[in-house]
Write a protein that holds these residues in place. Structure first.
Motif, PDB file in Angstrom:
ATOM      1  N   SER A   1       0.841  -1.189   0.000  1.00 23.69           N
ATOM      2  CA  SER A   1       0.000   0.000   0.000  1.00 23.69           C
ATOM      3  C   SER A   1       0.879   1.242   0.000  1.00 23.69           C
ATOM      4  N   THR A   2       0.480   2.207  -0.817  1.00 27.27           N
ATOM      5  CA  THR A   2       1.246   3.440  -0.876  1.00 27.27           C
ATOM      6  C   THR A   2       0.359   4.588  -0.453  1.00 27.27           C
ATOM      7  N   SER A   3       0.992   5.645  -0.038  1.00 25.22           N
ATOM      8  CA  SER A   3       0.268   6.824   0.402  1.00 25.22           C
ATOM      9  C   SER A   3       0.298   7.853  -0.735  1.00 25.22           C
TER      10      SER A   3
ATOM     11  N   ALA B   1       1.065  11.309  -6.058  1.00 26.67           N
ATOM     12  CA  ALA B   1       2.124  10.313  -5.909  1.00 26.67           C
ATOM     13  C   ALA B   1       2.404  10.068  -4.435  1.00 26.67           C
ATOM     14  N   ASP B   2       3.163   9.025  -4.173  1.00 24.43           N
ATOM     15  CA  ASP B   2       3.706   8.794  -2.842  1.00 24.43           C
ATOM     16  C   ASP B   2       4.878   9.764  -2.702  1.00 24.43           C
ATOM     17  N   GLU B   3       4.760  10.726  -1.807  1.00 25.16           N
ATOM     18  CA  GLU B   3       5.752  11.799  -1.701  1.00 25.16           C
ATOM     19  C   GLU B   3       7.147  11.272  -1.394  1.00 25.16           C
TER      20      GLU B   3
ATOM     21  N   ILE C   1      13.236   9.499  -5.895  1.00 22.70           N
ATOM     22  CA  ILE C   1      13.578   9.500  -7.323  1.00 22.70           C
ATOM     23  C   ILE C   1      14.161  10.852  -7.740  1.00 22.70           C
ATOM     24  N   VAL C   2      13.434  11.918  -7.470  1.00 22.90           N
ATOM     25  CA  VAL C   2      13.868  13.252  -7.896  1.00 22.90           C
ATOM     26  C   VAL C   2      15.184  13.627  -7.204  1.00 22.90           C
TER      27      VAL C   2
ATOM     28  N   ALA D   1      12.231   2.284  -8.252  1.00 20.36           N
ATOM     29  CA  ALA D   1      11.302   3.188  -7.569  1.00 20.36           C
ATOM     30  C   ALA D   1      10.354   3.829  -8.576  1.00 20.36           C
ATOM     31  N   ALA D   2      10.882   4.239  -9.729  1.00 19.87           N
ATOM     32  CA  ALA D   2      10.033   4.829 -10.773  1.00 19.87           C
ATOM     33  C   ALA D   2       8.993   3.811 -11.246  1.00 19.87           C
ATOM     34  N   ARG D   3       9.425   2.594 -11.444  1.00 21.16           N
ATOM     35  CA  ARG D   3       8.493   1.540 -11.885  1.00 21.16           C
ATOM     36  C   ARG D   3       7.432   1.259 -10.836  1.00 21.16           C
ATOM     37  N   SER D   4       7.807   1.388  -9.552  1.00 13.92           N
ATOM     38  CA  SER D   4       6.843   1.117  -8.479  1.00 13.92           C
ATOM     39  C   SER D   4       5.685   2.109  -8.504  1.00 13.92           C
ATOM     40  N   MET D   5       5.909   3.290  -9.100  1.00 11.59           N
ATOM     41  CA  MET D   5       4.816   4.255  -9.210  1.00 11.59           C
ATOM     42  C   MET D   5       4.303   4.357 -10.648  1.00 11.59           C
TER      43      MET D   5
END
Length: 149
Positions: free
Chosen positions: A20-22, A62-64, A70-71, A123-127
């Protein structure tokens, strides 16, 4: 033969601890400002500077924490890979989604791809996103994070 040595500050490790993501609206300009300020000392040592060109009203669902990971890594790698350069970050809304673009006027990114960049891609793929890296000699590097709308 020339040798290339690159100092890279340790970046946080991405681990997905749950399924689960926030996902919340993230004010991207503010997030980039916070990250940018933490990288100013590194940019100064590289004789480079950072410009936040993200519109102040730009928000991304997005999940902050994942987005910051990533950024932050994209900025870190762009700065570390440069010397006497401008690192600019911007965001663009397109019909197929959002692109966060990090432009580096003075370096090629090839050296940092081998330094654990796979975690950033994961991480990018996870979102639901992906990362594209474009290098052009004497023009610098453009790194694009694309995320579906």
């Amino acid at each position: 033969m020339k040798s290339l040595s690159i100092f890279q500050q340790p970046a946080p490790v991405f681990t997905q601890t749950s399924t689960s993501t926030s996902v919340t609206p993230v004010p991207l300009h503010k997030l980039v400002d916070q990250l940018m300020h933490s990288f100013i000392p590194l940019a100064v040592t590289q004789h480079s500077f950072i410009i936040n060109s993200v519109d102040e009203s730009f928000q991304l669902n997005a999940d902050e924490q994942v987005l910051a990971f990533i950024v932050g890594n994209l900025l870190n790698n762009a700065i570390v890979s440069s010397h006497d350069a401008c690192v600019r970050i911007e965001a663009v809304k397109k019909s197929q989604g959002v692109q966060i673009i990090v432009r580096n006027s003075g370096a090629n990114f090839y050296s940092t791809v081998a330094h654990g960049f796979s975690q950033v891609v994961a991480a990018a793929r996870s979102m639901g996103g992906n990362i594209n890296i474009y290098n052009q000699k004497h023009e610098g590097t453009v790194i694009t994070l694309s995320v579906a709308a």
